[in-house]
Design a protein around this motif. Structure first.
Motif, short mmCIF file in Angstrom:
data_model
loop_
_atom_site.label_atom_id
_atom_site.label_comp_id
_atom_site.label_asym_id
_atom_site.label_seq_id
_atom_site.Cartn_x
_atom_site.Cartn_y
_atom_site.Cartn_z
N PHE A 151 0.86 -1.29 0.13
CA PHE A 151 -0.19 0.15 0.13
C PHE A 151 0.86 1.27 0.18
CE2 PHE A 151 -3.42 -2.97 1.86
CZ PHE A 151 -4.15 -2.63 0.62
N THR A 152 2.11 1.27 0.72
CA THR A 152 2.94 2.38 0.62
C THR A 152 3.29 2.67 -0.92
OG1 THR A 152 3.53 2.10 2.86
CG2 THR A 152 5.05 3.32 1.57
N MET A 153 3.76 1.41 -1.56
CA MET A 153 4.42 1.67 -2.78
C MET A 153 3.35 2.07 -3.77
SD MET A 153 7.33 1.38 -2.56
CE MET A 153 7.94 1.50 -4.24
N ALA A 154 1.92 1.55 -3.59
CA ALA A 154 0.83 2.08 -4.26
C ALA A 154 0.38 3.61 -4.18
CB ALA A 154 -0.25 1.37 -4.02
N TRP A 155 0.60 3.98 -2.69
CA TRP A 155 0.42 5.34 -2.50
C TRP A 155 1.33 6.49 -3.20
CZ3 TRP A 155 -3.13 8.60 -1.34
CH2 TRP A 155 -2.94 9.71 -0.89
N ARG A 156 2.58 6.00 -3.15
CA ARG A 156 3.80 6.79 -3.67
C ARG A 156 3.53 6.72 -5.32
NH1 ARG A 156 9.12 4.73 -0.50
NH2 ARG A 156 8.38 5.67 1.37
N SER A 157 3.12 5.55 -5.84
CA SER A 157 2.82 5.75 -7.55
C SER A 157 1.51 6.79 -7.68
CB SER A 157 2.48 4.15 -7.97
OG SER A 157 3.55 3.42 -7.73
N LEU A 158 0.57 6.84 -6.82
CA LEU A 158 -0.42 7.42 -6.99
C LEU A 158 -0.11 9.08 -6.98
CD1 LEU A 158 -3.42 5.91 -5.35
CD2 LEU A 158 -3.01 6.19 -7.72
N VAL A 159 0.80 9.34 -5.87
CA VAL A 159 1.30 10.93 -5.70
C VAL A 159 2.13 11.04 -6.84
CG1 VAL A 159 2.83 11.96 -4.38
CG2 VAL A 159 1.15 10.67 -3.13
N ALA A 160 2.75 10.08 -7.46
CA ALA A 160 3.69 10.44 -8.54
C ALA A 160 2.87 11.04 -9.94
CB ALA A 160 4.53 9.47 -9.02
N VAL A 161 1.66 10.08 -10.18
CA VAL A 161 0.71 10.48 -11.21
C VAL A 161 0.19 11.87 -11.01
CG1 VAL A 161 -1.46 9.56 -12.14
CG2 VAL A 161 0.43 8.03 -11.78
N LYS A 162 -0.10 12.11 -9.62
CA LYS A 162 -0.74 13.32 -9.29
C LYS A 162 0.22 14.48 -9.93
CE LYS A 162 -1.96 16.13 -5.49
NZ LYS A 162 -2.09 16.15 -3.87
N HIS A 163 1.56 14.35 -9.61
CA HIS A 163 2.36 15.49 -10.20
C HIS A 163 2.52 15.36 -11.66
CE1 HIS A 163 3.01 16.87 -6.11
NE2 HIS A 163 3.22 15.72 -5.49
N ASN A 164 2.68 13.89 -12.38
CA ASN A 164 2.83 14.04 -13.82
C ASN A 164 1.71 13.08 -14.18
OD1 ASN A 164 3.97 13.66 -16.10
ND2 ASN A 164 5.75 12.49 -15.66
N PRO A 165 0.70 13.84 -14.48
CA PRO A 165 -0.49 13.03 -15.19
C PRO A 165 -0.20 12.10 -16.46
CG PRO A 165 -1.05 15.24 -14.78
CD PRO A 165 0.46 15.10 -14.64
N LEU A 166 0.90 12.26 -17.17
CA LEU A 166 1.28 11.60 -18.27
C LEU A 166 1.64 10.20 -18.08
CD1 LEU A 166 2.84 14.16 -20.71
CD2 LEU A 166 0.56 13.17 -20.88
N GLU A 167 2.06 10.04 -16.82
CA GLU A 167 2.33 8.51 -16.36
C GLU A 167 1.29 7.72 -16.35
OE1 GLU A 167 4.48 8.35 -12.63
OE2 GLU A 167 6.11 9.69 -13.44
#
Length: 76
Positions: free
Chosen positions: A28-44
């Motif tokens: 869940f920690t890694m999933a949360w970090r991925s979602l935060v990264a998508v928030k900052h870069n929507p093209l991901e």
């Protein structure tokens, strides 16, 4: 002359295994970090969406014929 006290501690035994609850927490920690990264870069999000579809087509139509003789026989 001075005396120093030394304490001997037992070495920590690491088995290399992760308990199931710890594994879920880390997932869940890694999933949360991925979602935060998508928030900052929507093209991901496009990359995360296209990659699984690309692999399905790759394994079905490109490599499926190698496993069953033809992609149609592989899908049956």
């Amino acid at each position: 002359m001075t005396a120093t006290a030394t304490t001997v501690t037992a070495p920590i035994s690491r088995s290399g295994r992760v308990r199931p609850l710890d594994g879920l927490r880390q997932t869940f920690t890694m999933a949360w970090r991925s979602l935060v990264a998508v928030k900052h870069n929507p093209l991901e999000l496009v990359d995360y969406s296209i990659t699984p579809i690309m692999f399905v087509f790759l394994f079905t139509y490109v490599l499926g014929g190698q496993m069953a003789g033809s992609p149609e026989a592989y899908l049956k």
